[in-house]
Structure formats: C-alpha cells, structure tokens
Design an enzyme around this catalytic site. Sequence first.
Site, PDB file in Angstrom:
ATOM      1  N   PRO A 254       3.929 -12.907  -1.847  1.00 45.01           N
ATOM      2  CA  PRO A 254       5.061 -12.996  -2.779  1.00 45.01           C
ATOM      3  C   PRO A 254       4.861 -12.224  -4.089  1.00 45.01           C
ATOM      4  O   PRO A 254       3.729 -11.919  -4.445  1.00 45.01           O
ATOM      5  CB  PRO A 254       5.143 -14.493  -3.078  1.00 45.01           C
ATOM      6  CG  PRO A 254       3.761 -14.993  -2.843  1.00 45.01           C
ATOM      7  CD  PRO A 254       3.109 -14.111  -1.827  1.00 45.01           C
TER       8      PRO A 254
ATOM      9  N   ASP B  85       5.333   6.632   0.969  1.00 46.57           N
ATOM     10  CA  ASP B  85       6.354   5.630   1.273  1.00 46.57           C
ATOM     11  C   ASP B  85       7.437   5.637   0.194  1.00 46.57           C
ATOM     12  O   ASP B  85       7.827   4.600  -0.331  1.00 46.57           O
ATOM     13  CB  ASP B  85       5.731   4.236   1.401  1.00 46.57           C
ATOM     14  CG  ASP B  85       6.673   3.269   2.108  1.00 46.57           C
ATOM     15  OD1 ASP B  85       7.632   3.752   2.766  1.00 46.57           O
ATOM     16  OD2 ASP B  85       6.469   2.049   2.008  1.00 46.57           O
TER      17      ASP B  85
END
Length: 831
Positions: free
Chosen positions: A523, A635
């Site tokens: 998270p 990315d």
Amino acid sequence: MNQYMPINLKSFRLFLFVSTISTLLLTSTAISTITANQNITDGQTLVSDDETFEMGFFSPSNVSSNRYLGIWYNQIAVKTVVWVANKETPLTDNSNVLVLNGEGNLILFNSTNRRIWSSNSSVIGNNPVAQVLDTGNLVIRNENDNDPENYLWQSFDYPGDTFLPTMKYGKDFVRGLDKYLTSWKTADDPSPGEYTNRFDFEGYPQILLRKGSDVQYSSGPWNGLRFNGMPSLKPNDIYTFEFEFNEKELYYQYELVNNSVLSRMILNTDGILRRFIWVERTQEWLLYVSGQTDNCDRYGLCGRYGICNINDSPACGCLRGFDPRFPDEWRRADWSNGCVRKVQLNCDGGDGFIKQSGVKLPDTRKASFNVSMNLAECEKVCLRNCNCTAYANLDIRSGGSGCLIWFDDLIDIRTYAEDGQDIYVRMAASELPKMAAKSKTRVRIIVIPVLVGLTLLLGICLFVYKRRKQKNNDVNTVVHESTYVNENKREDWELPLFDFNTIVNATNNFSDSCKLGEGGYGPVYKGMLEDGKEIAVKRNSGKSIQGPDEFQNEVQCIAKLQHRNLVKLIGCCIGEEERILIYEYMPNKSLDSFIFDEGRRKSLDWSKRYSIIIGITRGLLYLHQDSRLRIIHRDLKASNILLDKEMNPRISDFGLARSMEGSDTSANTRRVMGTYGYMAPEYTIDGIYSTKSDVFSFGVLVLEIVSGKRNRGFQDANHDLNLLGHAWRLYNNRKHVELVDSIINGSYVESEVTRAVHIGLLCVQKYPEERPDMPMVVLMLGSQIPLPEPKQPGFYTERRPQEANSSSNNPEWSSYNHLSNHLSVTYPQPR
Ligand SMILES: *[C@@H]1O[C@H](CO)[C@@H](O)[C@H](O)[C@H]1NC(C)=O
Ligand SMILES: *[C@@H]1O[C@H](CO)[C@@H](O)[C@H](O)[C@H]1NC(C)=O
Ligand SMILES: *[C@@H]1O[C@H](CO)[C@@H](O)[C@H](O)[C@H]1NC(C)=O
Ligand SMILES: *[C@@H]1O[C@H](CO)[C@@H](O)[C@H](O)[C@H]1NC(C)=O
Ligand SMILES: *[C@@H]1O[C@H](CO)[C@@H](O)[C@H](O)[C@H]1NC(C)=O
Ligand SMILES: *[C@@H]1O[C@H](CO)[C@@H](O)[C@H](O)[C@H]1NC(C)=O
Ligand SMILES: *[C@@H]1O[C@H](CO)[C@@H](O)[C@H](O)[C@H]1NC(C)=O
C-alpha cells in the site's frame, strides 16, 4: 447544330469582351505607384509590382471600426499587417484620402479634411512618385531615380512591430535615424505598446528588449557569426543575415534566399520576439524561432555574477569563485541579488582570470572594445585596470580576434549546450586553480568533487558487481551501501533514514484512512511529519511482487536524481520486514486520473496538456542524458506521471529503471516488465531495452495526452486500430487536430497540436533507430525545425479485444499500482 453556332459565337465574343474589360479593370486597380496630386481613397489600394504587398486602408479587427493606413501581405488569406502610418490617430469613418503633394509628402486627410498623418520629409522632391516596392517598403522618390540612397522618404525608416527582409535594423548615424521595433498596444490597436527591441549603443552594441525602461532580454554582442545570445541564429535555407558596424551606420539585416518563402520577424504584444514563416500548404504562419526560448533568457535572472543553466534545478548558480550574496533569499529562489566574490580582488598585480566556457556573454553596456587587439593584449589591458572584471574575444571567427572588456559587475550570463563563448573572469590570486594547493579552503573545493566522483564511481561499480553476483541480495546491501556512502561523503547524496516510529506516527499507524492506494508491492499512505510536511509513504510488505531487486534499484536510482520533473525521494526506512520509501506528496495524484477521467479531463486545457508534455520531455531528457547515471525508466506511462500543486508533471516509479553505464546504448533482459500499450516492440518481443524504448513509451504518452484516450483499449467506430494506428491514419489525411480530446472543444493552438502529434508519431516508429532521441525531441518541441515524415508505428494494429476494457478500473493512487497492468514474462536469453 447550325442554328446554335451564331449564339455560341456571340456569347464567345461577349465573354472575350467581358474578360478584356475585367483584365483592364484589374490592371488598372493593381497599380504600385501614384504621382504628385494623385490620391488613394478608402477601398483603393496600391499593390507592389510582384503583388506581394498591398497598401490601403484597413481595420485591425472586426471589433473596432477604426481605419488605418497600412501595408499588408497581398496574397495570403490571413490578413497580416506589416506597417501602419497613423498608428496613434485612427480614422473614424471611410471617407479619408491619402494624397501625394507636389513637394513629395504623403498626407492623410480625414473626412473633415483635417491632416491626420504626414510623411513629413524635409527633402523637396522633383516630380515625386510614391510606390509600394516588392519588399513591402513604401517609398517616395523622384520619378526617374531608383537609387535607394536618394529616396525622399521610406516606410522602412519607421518600422512598427514588424521587421521585414532587406530592412536595415539599427542606426543610421548620418541621417540620425534609429530603426527599432515597438509592439502594438493590443492586437486591435497599433499605437505603441510597452515593448521595444532596440540597439543599445552604450559600451558595445547589443539589442535590448525592454518593457518600458526595464530590460527583459538581451541579444548579446555580435560575435562575427551571430548575436551571442541567439544561438539559433544560424545559416539556413530560408534567409541570410548580416551585421554591419561602421562610422556611418550600424545595422542588422536579413534577406530571403527565395522570395517565394515569406518570413517576417515581429515583436508581439506579449513582449516576445518571434520569427514566422508562411506555410502555403497549411495556410498559416508557422513559428520558426522565438528570441526568448527559456527562463534563462530572462535578463539578469540570476543577478550579478550569477549564471543560469536551464538544465539545472534551480537554474541559477554562481560563477566559480562566487557565493550567493544572501543565501537565505537564494534558497527561496530569489536570485535577483546575485552573487559576491568569496575573496575580494585587491588589484596588487596578483589577480588572474578563470575561464568560463560555453556561455552567453554578460551585458555589454559597461564594456569597451577594440577590434585589433588579440586575446593576450586584451588580458594585459584588463589586468592593468583595477575596474576591469572580465575580458573576451570580440569576434570568434578563425580562432578569435578583437577584445571586449567589462568594467562593471557581470550580469545576464547563461550557459549554452553548444555555441557558447569563453569569457575570462577576474579573480583574486588565491582563487586561481593553480594556486589551489596553497590554501586550505581551496583544497576542500577541489578535492571534494574528486572524492564525490570517485565515490560515485565506486558506488556504481559496487552496485553493478553486486547485481551481477547476487540474485537474491537483500536490504542489507542498501544499508551497507548507504553507510559506505556516508562515511566518504557527508551531505550531497546521502538519503535520510527515517525511524520506523516516525513513519508509524506520520501515517497514524498505517491507518486505512491514510491509504492512497494499493499496488503490487503493497500500500501507499499519505502521511504528515511532525513539522507538517506531507509525504507519500510506500510500504513494501514481504509478499509483494517488488522484490529486493526492485526496491534497491529504486532507492539507488532516485536518491541520485534531482530534477523538477522527477518525483523527489525524501528518504527511506528499513526495518526487519519493512522496506519503506518516503516521497514528497503530490496532491494532484497522477496524470491518468486526469486525462482518462470523464470529470477531471475538463480541467486540463490545451496549454496545460502542452506544458505537461514539455515537462515530461525535460524529465526524460534529464534521465537519459543529463543525470550522472544514464537511466532508462522502462515503465513510462500515464499513471507514473504524478502532478504537483502547479500541475507540473513529475516522473515517478523507478522500480524498473536501469542505469546504463558509459556508452552502452541498449541492453537485454530476460525479465520483460512494463505495461502493455506502452512497451516498444523490440522490448516486448526480444527483451531489448534502450533509451529508445523509453522514447516509444513517451510517444504513446504524448498521443494519449493529446487525445485523452488510452492506447490500449482505444475504440473507434471506423476501424479496428489502436490509438497509434488511429493517430497515424489522421496524420496521413493531414487531420492531426481531429485527434485532440473533444472536451478541449476547439480551443487549442493548432500548430502545437500538429507538432505534438507529429512528434508522438516519430517516437512510436517501429524500429528504435528511426525514433528520435530525447535531446532531439526537446529540440523539435522547442523550435520550428522541419520534422521528418514518420513511418508506420510499431504495434499499429495490435488488438486484444477481450482486454480492451480491462484497464478501465482506475484506483485513486494508480501510479503505484503495478499489479493489474504489469506483465512479467521470462524469455530465453538470446545468444
Ligand atoms: C482625388 O482624386 C480625384 C480624381 O483624381 C479628385 O477628383 C479628387 O478631388 C481628389 N481628392 C483630393 C482630396 O485631392
Ligand atoms: C470577428 O471575426 C472573427 C473571425 O474572422 C469571427 O470569429 C468573430 O465572430 C467576429 N466577431 C464579430 C464581433 O464580428
Ligand atoms: C478629423 O480630424 C479632426 C482633428 O483630429 C477631428 O476633430 C475630426 O473629428 C475628424 N473628423 C472625423 C470625421 O473623424
Ligand atoms: C512633422 O514635422 C514637423 C516639423 O518638422 C513637426 O513639428 C511635426 O511633429 C512632424 N510630424 C510628424 C507626424 O512627424
Ligand atoms: C523559389 O521557389 C520556387 C517555388 O518553390 C521555385 O519554383 C523557384 O525555382 C525558386 N527560385 C530560386 C531562385 O531558387
Ligand atoms: C586598439 O588596439 C591597438 C593595438 O593595441 C591600438 O593601437 C589602438 O589604439 C587601439 N584602439 C583604440 C580605439 O583604443
Ligand atoms: C574605477 O572606477 C571608479 C569608480 O567608478 C573611478 O572613480 C576610477 O577612476 C576607475 N579607475 C580606473 C582606473 O578606471
């Protein structure tokens, strides 16, 4: 059949008659010259012999009915006024008349017969004529005398906001004329606005652009080839240029290589100098180059003895041997007070010079010059005068000649990647490099960079070695390396280690209410440190797919990167089971949460989108080129572009980034990781990555930002192509602008859109060698150089219908969400 013949013949004769009449009428209207006592009324015009320019009455816009006498381009659809006579005294109706009187003065009368404007020449003519020349110059001359020297009057001596080819820009010392540009007040009002761009004769001449009396921009001195502060002024196919400076006159002039290509320079109402070129095909004025290209062109941005480098963040620094005058101000980005010497000059003969290369020379208003001195003589003269602060060559051609000497604080210096000049700045003896060993303070300054360099090199070697050696290296490596770093170098690139409890407190013990999102590695929380600073905390739990490799990699990469278009890593925290990264908090989340979101898309108008594209370009250029390590991101995608408070883009997520050493240009990986829709063909298929595979992703991103649509999952009723294919199709039909997000609703700058789409397509070409590199992209975006034709994009038609909708879920903090979009495949290593 026969009965029709006469009629046909008749109508043919009629046709002949009509066309003769209209030819007569046309030729009789299209005159370029009037003689004494002839006049022109509203509706009549003079047209130059080659029909390029037309003179007559016009209104600058349909908002006001004011009429002006002016000259404009005759053959182009976009009304482009280049000169206005009665700038400050508009006419209020259509019954005005321009008369050439017998003495050779043009006089403009309004409908109540009042004199509104006059050419006011003091020379009395003999059979004068007034003529609009093919250059756009309105001249009054004696009837049979075509010698420009003898013109009674010419409009080129009184320019407005437009600098036309063959116009002499500068000073005529003999006749006391000063020709310079003045912006219009507004687009509808040609009366003098705030800005002027004018040769300044104090010291050595340079052109200063002023707002009122404040200097905004300086052209720099002429160096034999160009104005030193205009590196883009280079020999080209469109115009030639020259600079002349003698006792009679000083001027800058340019001429078109081929008169069929129109070009003009204009000082716009926003105070920016721009050169435009008329493009016949698109029927528009294309911006070819701007005088002021970036922030560093702002006059004196970094203050006295400051130096501006646009690739640095912040851009301002001090010249070698100088420190900020007020360090606190300086840190708050208030550079206006500049820098001061670390060691005062004492003028005892021991002073010397430090050479500063590749710069724009400082303001020359307090400089003096001598064309016949060489550099050695120049140095001597400078050294002898205690007030002399620097010297440089005047002319850089053939090894350099002439001498330019400054007698004041140096201001308005910037660096150029190329085409800069050398300047020799006066320094106290103790500040000179060769004397360094004698002084302790010097030792630190020189030795520390060397140490840092060595440490960095060692660090990289160690890092590379370890990566090769240990596939399963753990967090200890990071700790080890950062301690190692800490021992050797104190401040520069040490990454603060946060105490785990600090992070627990900041995130309210990782409470769900602080959670921003959940990604593959765990998270992300929003937190607040005790001092009130907001942070984003990326917590890496044991089960995540971001292994130790990626974690270490991200820390390694980002800790060393500092750029305003990269997200900033504030620190990390390493516990037994925890690997936590602490970033600055980005209140606006990620780009994809804007451009792909029905509601928020609206808030990104074209200018924001364009500046986001430019920001990403800068960030990526820094990664590829300017950072100390050459980084391939691998990315790049919309969800990895975060937006700060001012909506500046920040590239984030370096989990997959790789650094390339030295001259390596591509590398190969067995683990292809990235995101569908953004990955270049050679990377997806062969696992080959390079800066060019990042360029591919960048191209996709540009097209997505323009269109507001995802490449992957793109749908169009007319075909089965993806976004790249769709853009390619529009490009080939010259319909670039149809790609623009419909929500922008027409309010965009067409030339910017066209360029962005074109560049996007160049970046997504199939073969890496065909794609531009990032320095090229920056150049193409920032200038108006002609662009090559793109070839068909890679992954042009690729389509996976069953996946087309899978990307629509859009987590709040999606930038950190790898899992849903990642693919991870292992291919056999090609030999
Ligand atoms: C302008 O020229 C026309 C025809 O040549 C003439 O009738 C008229 O009086 C002239 N007007 C002025 C103001 O000179
Ligand atoms: C003025 O002209 C522009 C373009 O030629 C047009 O779009 C606009 O509606 C006109 N405005 C008025 C008030 O006529
Ligand atoms: C003509 O110019 C005069 C002086 O500037 C002015 O008083 C007069 O109103 C103008 N006439 C018209 C019709 O604008
Ligand atoms: C024309 O010249 C006269 C005298 O030389 C001067 O007073 C007047 O201001 C000038 N007018 C213009 C428009 O330059
Ligand atoms: C100028 O350009 C036109 C159109 O491109 C071409 O036909 C002509 O030959 C050129 N002239 C010169 C002198 O190069
Ligand atoms: C320029 O330098 C030369 C050589 O040093 C000298 O003879 C000449 O007087 C100088 N000219 C000026 C204008 O100072
Ligand atoms: C240096 O500058 C000062 C102040 O501007 C002036 O008084 C002095 O004469 C100058 N010295 C020389 C050698 O030019």
